[in-house]
Design a protein around this motif. Structure first.
Motif, PDB file in Angstrom:
ATOM      1  N   ALA A 104     -31.319  74.879  33.399  1.00 38.76           N
ATOM      2  CA  ALA A 104     -31.551  76.019  32.835  1.00 38.76           C
ATOM      3  C   ALA A 104     -30.254  76.429  31.960  1.00 38.76           C
ATOM      4  O   ALA A 104     -30.114  77.802  31.791  1.00 38.76           O
ATOM      5  CB  ALA A 104     -32.092  77.144  33.778  1.00 38.76           C
ATOM      6  N   LYS A 105     -29.446  75.635  31.882  1.00 36.16           N
ATOM      7  CA  LYS A 105     -27.922  76.168  31.156  1.00 36.16           C
ATOM      8  C   LYS A 105     -28.003  76.173  29.720  1.00 36.16           C
ATOM      9  O   LYS A 105     -29.106  75.447  29.160  1.00 36.16           O
ATOM     10  CB  LYS A 105     -26.888  75.533  31.787  1.00 36.16           C
ATOM     11  N   ASP A 106     -27.187  76.859  29.002  1.00 36.29           N
ATOM     12  CA  ASP A 106     -27.133  76.657  27.805  1.00 36.29           C
ATOM     13  C   ASP A 106     -26.874  75.444  27.087  1.00 36.29           C
ATOM     14  O   ASP A 106     -25.546  75.081  27.262  1.00 36.29           O
ATOM     15  CB  ASP A 106     -26.157  77.628  27.255  1.00 36.29           C
ATOM     16  N   PRO A 107     -27.639  74.758  26.444  1.00 34.41           N
ATOM     17  CA  PRO A 107     -27.417  73.098  25.861  1.00 34.41           C
ATOM     18  C   PRO A 107     -26.212  73.217  24.832  1.00 34.41           C
ATOM     19  O   PRO A 107     -25.789  72.312  24.487  1.00 34.41           O
ATOM     20  CB  PRO A 107     -28.657  72.805  25.342  1.00 34.41           C
ATOM     21  N   THR A 108     -25.854  74.421  24.300  1.00 29.17           N
ATOM     22  CA  THR A 108     -25.094  74.456  23.140  1.00 29.17           C
ATOM     23  C   THR A 108     -23.563  74.346  23.849  1.00 29.17           C
ATOM     24  O   THR A 108     -22.405  74.091  23.178  1.00 29.17           O
ATOM     25  CB  THR A 108     -24.981  75.706  22.201  1.00 29.17           C
ATOM     26  N   ASP A 109     -23.387  74.603  25.026  1.00 31.64           N
ATOM     27  CA  ASP A 109     -22.104  74.512  25.713  1.00 31.64           C
ATOM     28  C   ASP A 109     -21.819  73.416  25.817  1.00 31.64           C
ATOM     29  O   ASP A 109     -22.487  72.266  26.207  1.00 31.64           O
ATOM     30  CB  ASP A 109     -22.127  75.115  27.185  1.00 31.64           C
ATOM     31  N   ASP A 110     -20.334  73.009  25.561  1.00 36.53           N
ATOM     32  CA  ASP A 110     -19.683  71.728  25.662  1.00 36.53           C
ATOM     33  C   ASP A 110     -19.890  70.920  27.389  1.00 36.53           C
ATOM     34  O   ASP A 110     -20.101  69.954  27.338  1.00 36.53           O
ATOM     35  CB  ASP A 110     -18.095  71.739  25.558  1.00 36.53           C
ATOM     36  N   THR A 111     -19.737  71.699  28.060  1.00 39.12           N
ATOM     37  CA  THR A 111     -20.148  71.442  29.578  1.00 39.12           C
ATOM     38  C   THR A 111     -21.324  70.870  29.716  1.00 39.12           C
ATOM     39  O   THR A 111     -21.617  69.789  30.447  1.00 39.12           O
ATOM     40  CB  THR A 111     -19.748  72.492  30.545  1.00 39.12           C
ATOM     41  N   VAL A 112     -22.422  71.582  29.347  1.00 34.31           N
ATOM     42  CA  VAL A 112     -23.862  71.033  29.392  1.00 34.31           C
ATOM     43  C   VAL A 112     -23.669  69.645  28.579  1.00 34.31           C
ATOM     44  O   VAL A 112     -24.378  68.566  28.896  1.00 34.31           O
ATOM     45  CB  VAL A 112     -24.682  71.981  28.961  1.00 34.31           C
ATOM     46  N   GLN A 113     -23.326  69.481  27.520  1.00 32.90           N
ATOM     47  CA  GLN A 113     -23.459  68.212  26.302  1.00 32.90           C
ATOM     48  C   GLN A 113     -22.693  67.119  26.972  1.00 32.90           C
ATOM     49  O   GLN A 113     -22.920  65.919  26.980  1.00 32.90           O
ATOM     50  CB  GLN A 113     -22.910  68.624  25.015  1.00 32.90           C
ATOM     51  N   TRP A 114     -21.604  67.523  27.899  1.00 36.17           N
ATOM     52  CA  TRP A 114     -20.759  66.435  28.434  1.00 36.17           C
ATOM     53  C   TRP A 114     -21.690  65.854  29.655  1.00 36.17           C
ATOM     54  O   TRP A 114     -21.797  64.439  29.916  1.00 36.17           O
ATOM     55  CB  TRP A 114     -19.554  66.867  28.943  1.00 36.17           C
ATOM     56  N   ALA A 115     -22.298  66.875  30.466  1.00 34.85           N
ATOM     57  CA  ALA A 115     -23.181  66.228  31.492  1.00 34.85           C
ATOM     58  C   ALA A 115     -24.276  65.601  30.732  1.00 34.85           C
ATOM     59  O   ALA A 115     -24.551  64.381  31.453  1.00 34.85           O
ATOM     60  CB  ALA A 115     -23.716  67.514  32.043  1.00 34.85           C
ATOM     61  N   LEU A 116     -24.861  65.787  29.697  1.00 35.13           N
ATOM     62  CA  LEU A 116     -25.837  64.919  29.335  1.00 35.13           C
ATOM     63  C   LEU A 116     -25.347  63.453  28.567  1.00 35.13           C
ATOM     64  O   LEU A 116     -25.829  62.681  28.772  1.00 35.13           O
ATOM     65  CB  LEU A 116     -26.326  65.557  28.029  1.00 35.13           C
ATOM     66  N   THR A 117     -24.134  63.720  28.273  1.00 30.36           N
ATOM     67  CA  THR A 117     -23.360  62.554  28.012  1.00 30.36           C
ATOM     68  C   THR A 117     -23.066  61.224  29.181  1.00 30.36           C
ATOM     69  O   THR A 117     -23.432  60.093  29.029  1.00 30.36           O
ATOM     70  CB  THR A 117     -21.959  62.741  27.373  1.00 30.36           C
ATOM     71  N   GLU A 118     -22.723  61.994  30.014  1.00 24.77           N
ATOM     72  CA  GLU A 118     -22.552  61.355  31.214  1.00 24.77           C
ATOM     73  C   GLU A 118     -23.977  60.794  31.969  1.00 24.77           C
ATOM     74  O   GLU A 118     -24.082  59.583  32.264  1.00 24.77           O
ATOM     75  CB  GLU A 118     -21.963  62.323  32.663  1.00 24.77           C
ATOM     76  N   ILE A 119     -25.155  61.516  31.812  1.00 23.05           N
ATOM     77  CA  ILE A 119     -26.321  60.886  32.190  1.00 23.05           C
ATOM     78  C   ILE A 119     -26.509  59.547  31.268  1.00 23.05           C
ATOM     79  O   ILE A 119     -27.157  58.653  31.715  1.00 23.05           O
ATOM     80  CB  ILE A 119     -27.587  61.839  31.992  1.00 23.05           C
ATOM     81  N   ALA A 120     -26.419  59.719  29.859  1.00 23.65           N
ATOM     82  CA  ALA A 120     -26.654  58.622  29.061  1.00 23.65           C
ATOM     83  C   ALA A 120     -25.731  57.431  29.641  1.00 23.65           C
ATOM     84  O   ALA A 120     -26.098  56.232  29.456  1.00 23.65           O
ATOM     85  CB  ALA A 120     -26.281  59.071  27.799  1.00 23.65           C
ATOM     86  N   ASP A 121     -24.357  57.718  29.942  1.00 24.71           N
ATOM     87  CA  ASP A 121     -23.602  56.602  30.128  1.00 24.71           C
ATOM     88  C   ASP A 121     -24.222  55.729  31.442  1.00 24.71           C
ATOM     89  O   ASP A 121     -24.197  54.609  31.400  1.00 24.71           O
ATOM     90  CB  ASP A 121     -22.283  57.243  30.497  1.00 24.71           C
TER      91      ASP A 121
END
Length: 304
Positions: A104-121
């Protein structure tokens, strides 16, 4: 990055975003596509090991001394495949915990985008490990049923520092051994490439896990910290004791019961595990997660 004028932020948010932006930039500069980077086409060369021999669960035992070189190589290839399979199992747990954290966090935040990048990795790593295990001519090794159900429970209830410190435990243990394997010319080349990819990309994941563990602990009370310290230690015990499936010995043509007895008593392997976790234990101690009850499980897993 979210503007400080658009929504209230905690004092730690700017620093968190800066760290996440650096991780995103690093990922953009240095990431791999296992489908093209790993040599999947060359047939398996059975003249190579799957891991550095010194990391075998039987290395240094009387049984190891009796094995031929071909048997030793067959064993380490099965052990490498088992570690990879365990890695897939925990990466699936990891992905669910991170997704739940950012749900439920803001997807425009870099922290959330990094978390999504980690999941993709992690998705790419799981496919890479699966293909690697198959090329090593190994079955799909799975943890014991109890471990699978404990993992199912853990991924559902773990949050905050319990989730991120457990992620760090799994990644740190793998990191040290894979750094040895990727440099070892006795290890089959495609496995060395897999290990190199994982080490490079997981270094960013470990940085994120440490930062998130510290951030969550900053607002954790004494009781929560003590409970989570034990929860993290139990997860570490389950992960480490699941890394090498007992069936690797039979699949390498060995006497399974004898191999199990000697592996369990192997002081050399216990020493290797303790050495690989020294940095991890220092970190856990520095953030107050190395409590007396937690130490019981780390000692049982030969991590300290």
């Amino acid at each position: 990055m979210a503007s400080s004028t658009s929504q209230p932020e905690s004092p730690s948010r700017p620093s968190d975003d800066n760290a996440a932006r650096r991780l995103l930039d690093s990922s953009a500069r240095l990431s791999y596509d296992p489908l093209t980077e790993v040599d999947w086409d060359t047939p398996l060369d059975t003249d190579f090991h799957g891991t550095s021999p010194e990391w075998s669960t039987l290395y240094g035992t009387p049984y190891w001394q009796e094995l031929t070189e071909a048997q030793r190589k067959a064993l380490t290839r099965q052990e490498a495949a088992s570690v990879a399979s365990t890695g897939i199992w925990f990466e699936m747990i990891l992905q669910q915990m991170v997704l739940r954290d950012i749900y439920a966090k803001d997807p425009t935040d870099d922290t959330v985008q990094w978390a999504l990048t980690e999941i993709a990795d992690e998705c790419r790593h799981s496919i890479m490990f699966a293909r690697g295990a198959k090329k090593l001519r190994a079955p799909a090794y799975r943890p014991h049923r109890v471990a699978i159900e404990l993992g199912r429970f853990f991924k559902t209830v773990a949050f905050g520092e319990a989730a991120y410190a457990s992620i760090l435990v799994a990644e740190e243990v793998l990191d040290v051994m894979q750094r040895d394997w990727m440099r070892d010319e006795r290890v089959v080349p495609f496995v060395r490439t897999i290990n190199n990819i994982h080490v490079v990309e997981e270094s960013r994941h470990m940085k994120f896990a440490r930062d998130e563990t510290r951030r969550h602990l900053a607002r954790a009370g004494r009781l929560r910290r003590r409970v989570h310290a034990v929860l993290i230690a139990v997860s570490a015990y389950v992960i480490v004791t699941s890394m090498v499936n007992r069936k690797v010995y039979a699949n390498a043509g060995l006497d399974e019961e004898r191999a199990l007895r000697e592996a369990k008593a192997n002081e050399h392997h216990k020493s290797m595990m303790r050495a690989s976790c020294s940095g991890l234990m220092e970190f856990l101690a520095s953030v107050g997660l190395l409590t007396r009850p937690a130490l019981f499980f780390y000692r049982r897993a030969h991590l300290i």
